[in-house]
Design a protein around this motif. Structure first.
Motif, PDB file in Angstrom:
ATOM      1  N   THR A  45     -18.059   8.444  -4.081  1.00  0.00           N
ATOM      2  CA  THR A  45     -17.194   7.536  -4.837  1.00  0.00           C
ATOM      3  C   THR A  45     -17.877   6.201  -5.136  1.00  0.00           C
ATOM      4  OG1 THR A  45     -16.202   6.811  -2.753  1.00  0.00           O
ATOM      5  CG2 THR A  45     -15.015   8.500  -4.002  1.00  0.00           C
ATOM      6  N   THR A  64     -10.881   8.379  -4.129  1.00  0.00           N
ATOM      7  CA  THR A  64     -10.768   6.945  -3.837  1.00  0.00           C
ATOM      8  C   THR A  64      -9.439   6.629  -3.153  1.00  0.00           C
ATOM      9  OG1 THR A  64     -10.010   6.545  -6.108  1.00  0.00           O
ATOM     10  CG2 THR A  64     -12.340   6.136  -5.636  1.00  0.00           C
ATOM     11  N   TYR A 110     -12.636  11.933  -8.557  1.00  0.00           N
ATOM     12  CA  TYR A 110     -12.892  10.544  -8.183  1.00  0.00           C
ATOM     13  C   TYR A 110     -11.590   9.801  -7.904  1.00  0.00           C
ATOM     14  CZ  TYR A 110     -14.333   5.680  -8.478  1.00  0.00           C
ATOM     15  OH  TYR A 110     -14.535   4.353  -8.205  1.00  0.00           O
TER      16      TYR A 110
END
Length: 164
Positions: free
Chosen positions: A111, A88, A84
């Motif tokens: 995400t 991102t 994650y």
């Protein structure tokens, strides 16, 4: 009488000059217009090819970015919190609207917190076969917008061997 003949002669010469200059102006305008049109018609295919090369280069760059991403140890760890963080950052840098990681079965975690089944999508099937790809424009199952998806396979080494 002499003045009137001289005046008539001057008027005739002036009219003749106006007609000649006007004709030459129209001919020059038509010639330059044709030359400009011919030049544009010759340059247009080259400009289209330049545009196509630019688009292909940008697509290739994005695909290479996705392939590089799949080779990162944190991505291969299959630890969603580590993935994650990377996703991102990459999503923001590449200006992607969504990024996610899919399992072999097609369940993709994004995400934005959503999980969606992509197993029937052509780009997922091609990526699963080992072919990094870009999809045709498709309707996103996340938000209903029209998107182009990039996908690449990720080989994960486990104690049982390699898997997707």
């Amino acid at each position: 009488m002499k003045k009137s003949v001289t005046a008539q002669f001057i008027v005739y010469i002036a009219v003749l000059l106006i007609v000649i200059c006007g004709s030459l102006g129209l001919i020059a305008n038509a010639t330059s217009s044709n030359a400009l049109i011919n030049s544009i018609e010759q340059q247009l295919p080259a400009k289209a090819e330049d545009g196509a090369r630019l688009v292909a280069s940008r697509i290739d760059t994005r695909l290479k970015s996705i392939i590089t991403l799949t080779k990162m140890p944190a991505m291969k760890s299959m630890d969603w919190s580590a993935q994650y963080e990377i996703l991102t950052q990459v999503q923001e840098g590449l200006k992607f609207t969504h990024m996610g990681v899919a399992s072999y079965s097609g369940r993709c975690s994004f995400t934005n917190g959503k999980t969606i089944d992509l197993s029937d999508r052509d780009y997922f099937i091609r990526a699963l076969a080992g072919q990094p790809c870009m999809s045709d424009p498709v309707v996103s199952r996340i938000d209903g917008s029209l998107i182009v998806a990039f996908a690449a396979y990720m080989i994960i080494t486990t104690t049982y061997g390699e898997c997707w």
